[in-house]
Write an enzyme that holds these catalytic residues in place. Structure first.
Site, PDB file in Angstrom:
ATOM      1  N   HIS A  41       6.602  13.802  12.715  1.00  0.00           N
ATOM      2  CA  HIS A  41       7.939  13.767  13.359  1.00  0.00           C
ATOM      3  C   HIS A  41       8.873  12.786  12.677  1.00  0.00           C
ATOM      4  O   HIS A  41      10.091  12.878  12.812  1.00  0.00           O
ATOM      5  CB  HIS A  41       7.803  13.383  14.839  1.00  0.00           C
ATOM      6  CG  HIS A  41       7.602  14.563  15.718  1.00  0.00           C
ATOM      7  ND1 HIS A  41       6.354  15.118  15.924  1.00  0.00           N
ATOM      8  CD2 HIS A  41       8.457  15.309  16.435  1.00  0.00           C
ATOM      9  CE1 HIS A  41       6.479  16.161  16.733  1.00  0.00           C
ATOM     10  NE2 HIS A  41       7.734  16.303  17.066  1.00  0.00           N
ATOM     11  N   ASP A  89       0.614  16.014  14.708  1.00  0.00           N
ATOM     12  CA  ASP A  89       1.737  15.181  14.283  1.00  0.00           C
ATOM     13  C   ASP A  89       1.294  14.078  13.310  1.00  0.00           C
ATOM     14  O   ASP A  89       1.303  12.885  13.644  1.00  0.00           O
ATOM     15  CB  ASP A  89       2.413  14.551  15.512  1.00  0.00           C
ATOM     16  CG  ASP A  89       3.720  13.840  15.162  1.00  0.00           C
ATOM     17  OD1 ASP A  89       4.200  13.052  15.994  1.00  0.00           O
ATOM     18  OD2 ASP A  89       4.240  14.070  14.042  1.00  0.00           O
ATOM     19  N   SER A 183       6.560   5.168  16.162  1.00  0.00           N
ATOM     20  CA  SER A 183       5.835   6.402  15.772  1.00  0.00           C
ATOM     21  C   SER A 183       5.205   6.216  14.404  1.00  0.00           C
ATOM     22  O   SER A 183       5.791   5.601  13.512  1.00  0.00           O
ATOM     23  CB  SER A 183       6.807   7.587  15.719  1.00  0.00           C
ATOM     24  OG  SER A 183       7.329   7.837  17.004  1.00  0.00           O
TER      25      SER A 183
HETATM   26  N1  E7E Z   1       6.165   5.597  24.538  1.00  0.00           N
HETATM   27  C1  E7E Z   1       6.144   6.782  23.773  1.00  0.00           C
HETATM   28  C2  E7E Z   1       6.976   6.718  22.552  1.00  0.00           C
HETATM   29  C3  E7E Z   1       6.352   6.380  21.335  1.00  0.00           C
HETATM   30  C4  E7E Z   1       7.115   6.395  20.163  1.00  0.00           C
HETATM   31  C5  E7E Z   1       8.464   6.744  20.195  1.00  0.00           C
HETATM   32  C6  E7E Z   1       9.071   7.038  21.433  1.00  0.00           C
HETATM   33  N2  E7E Z   1      10.411   7.357  21.578  1.00  0.00           N
HETATM   34  C7  E7E Z   1      11.200   7.812  20.587  1.00  0.00           C
HETATM   35  O1  E7E Z   1      10.862   7.996  19.452  1.00  0.00           O
HETATM   36  C8  E7E Z   1      12.606   8.071  21.002  1.00  0.00           C
HETATM   37  C9  E7E Z   1      13.111   7.512  22.153  1.00  0.00           C
HETATM   38  C10 E7E Z   1      14.448   7.756  22.505  1.00  0.00           C
HETATM   39  C11 E7E Z   1      15.264   8.552  21.740  1.00  0.00           C
HETATM   40  C12 E7E Z   1      14.713   9.106  20.600  1.00  0.00           C
HETATM   41  N3  E7E Z   1      15.267   9.907  19.659  1.00  0.00           N
HETATM   42  C13 E7E Z   1      14.325  10.156  18.740  1.00  0.00           C
HETATM   43  C14 E7E Z   1      14.573  10.986  17.570  1.00  0.00           C
HETATM   44  N4  E7E Z   1      13.560  11.213  16.700  1.00  0.00           N
HETATM   45  O2  E7E Z   1      15.691  11.438  17.410  1.00  0.00           O
HETATM   46  C15 E7E Z   1      13.162   9.545  19.040  1.00  0.00           C
HETATM   47  C16 E7E Z   1      13.409   8.871  20.234  1.00  0.00           C
HETATM   48  C17 E7E Z   1       8.309   7.016  22.598  1.00  0.00           C
END
Ligand code: E7E
Length: 232
Positions: A41, A89, A183
Site C-alpha cells: 500500500h 500487502d 505502514s
Molecule cells: N492503526 C492502524 C493503522 C496502521 C497504519 C496506518 C494507518 N492509517 C493510515 O495509513 C491512514 C490514516 C488516515 C488517513 C490516511 N490516508 C492514507 C493514505 N494512504 O492515503 C493512509 C491513512 C492505520
C-alpha cells in the site's frame, strides 16, 4: 505511532524509512543485506516512483553516524496485493547495493514457522508515523508495546467483521496504536518479526478497529523466491 514514546536510539537497527523527495512515507525493515520488507500500500499515489531507503537513522533530519540513504534497484509488490483490501500487502525493495552493516544497521530475522502468535503476547511496533490524531509527524523513531488479540475477537462484527484472514494478525488499538506512516514497519514479538504493519481501516487509536498486520511466515517462500531470483 499513537500513545508510544521515543525509541532508544539505534536499538532497532533494522528500521528503514521509505522516502520520496526527502519525505518519510512508510516504514520498512532490513531482512537481508540488500533487501527491505515493507507494505505494498505504500506505493499508492507514488506514480511508480522508486523510494529511497534511509537506514541507520534515529532522527529523520539530524546528521548521525551510520545514517545513510540508499537508492532502490527494484520494488516488487506481492502479486496478490491490491488497493481494495489488505490482502498480501507486502513490498520487497532491492537496494542498489548491499547495505553496510554495523552497530546501527542490522538485519532482523523474520518468523518462518507458520503458527499464530498467542493472544496477549506483548509485541512492539516502531515507526516515524503520526503521533497525534491531528497528524503530527515525529522527527525521532517512536515505539509502542501492544498485546496480540485473537483472530476471533479481531473478526467480530463490531471489529473487522470477518475480514482478517489466517495470513493476518491483530493487536489491541485502544489509545496506543500504529498510524499513518507506520505502514510497512515490523511487529516484533520476542525479538522476531512476526508481522508487517498494514493501514487496514486507516483508523488509529480506536479499540473498535484493532491494528492489522500481514503475518510474514505464510510468505517466507515468496520472499525467498524473489530474493533468490534477483540475486546478483
Ligand atoms: N492503526 C492502524 C493503522 C496502521 C497504519 C496506518 C494507518 N492509517 C493510515 O495509513 C491512514 C490514516 C488516515 C488517513 C490516511 N490516508 C492514507 C493514505 N494512504 O492515503 C493512509 C491513512 C492505520
Amino acid at each position: 505511532i499513537l500513545g508510544g514514546y521515543e525509541a532508544r536510539p539505534h536499538l532497532r537497527p533494522y528500521m528503514a524509512s521509505l522516502q520520496l523527495d526527502g519525505q518519510h512515507v512508510c516504514g520498512g525493515f532490513l531482512i537481508a543485506e540488500q533487501w527491505v520488507l515493507s507494505a505494498a500500500h505504500c506505493t499508492e499515489g507514488t506514480n511508480g516512483k522508486l523510494f529511497q531507503v534511509l537506514l541507520g537513522a534515529h532522527s529523520l533530519t539530524e546528521p548521525e553516524p551510520h545514517k545513510r540513504l540508499y537508492r532502490v534497484r527494484a520494488q516488487i509488490a506481492h502479486p496478490g496485493s491490491n488497493i481494495h483490501n489488505n490482502r498480501d500487502d507486502l513490498l520487497l525493495l532491492q537496494l542498489e547495493e548491499k547495505a553496510e552493516l554495523n552497530a546501527h544497521v542490522k538485519v532482523l530475522p523474520f518468523q518462518r514457522e507458520d503458527r499464530d502468535v498467542e493472544a496477549d503476547t506483548l509485541c512492539e511496533a516502531a515507526g516515524w508515523g503520526t503521533v497525534t490524531h491531528s497528524g503530527r509527524r515525529p522527527d525521532k523513531l517512536q515505539q509502542v508495546e501492544r498485546p496480540v488479540i485473537s483472530r476471533e475477537l479481531c473478526n467480530h462484527r463490531t471489529r473487522h467483521d470477518q475480514t482478517i484472514t489466517e495470513k493476518m494478525m491483530c493487536t489491541d488499538s485502544r489509545k496506543k496504536d500504529t498510524c499513518k506512516g507506520d505502514s510497512g514497519g515490523p511487529l516484533v514479538c520476542n525479538g522476531v518479526a512476526e508481522g508487517v504493519v498494514t493501514a487496514g481501516s486507516r483508523v488509529c487509536g480506536n479499540y473498535k478497529k484493532p491494528a492489522i498486520y500481514t503475518r510474514i511466515a505464510p510468505y517466507a517462500t515468496w520472499i525467498d523466491g524473489v530474493m533468490a531470483s534477483a540475486a546478483g
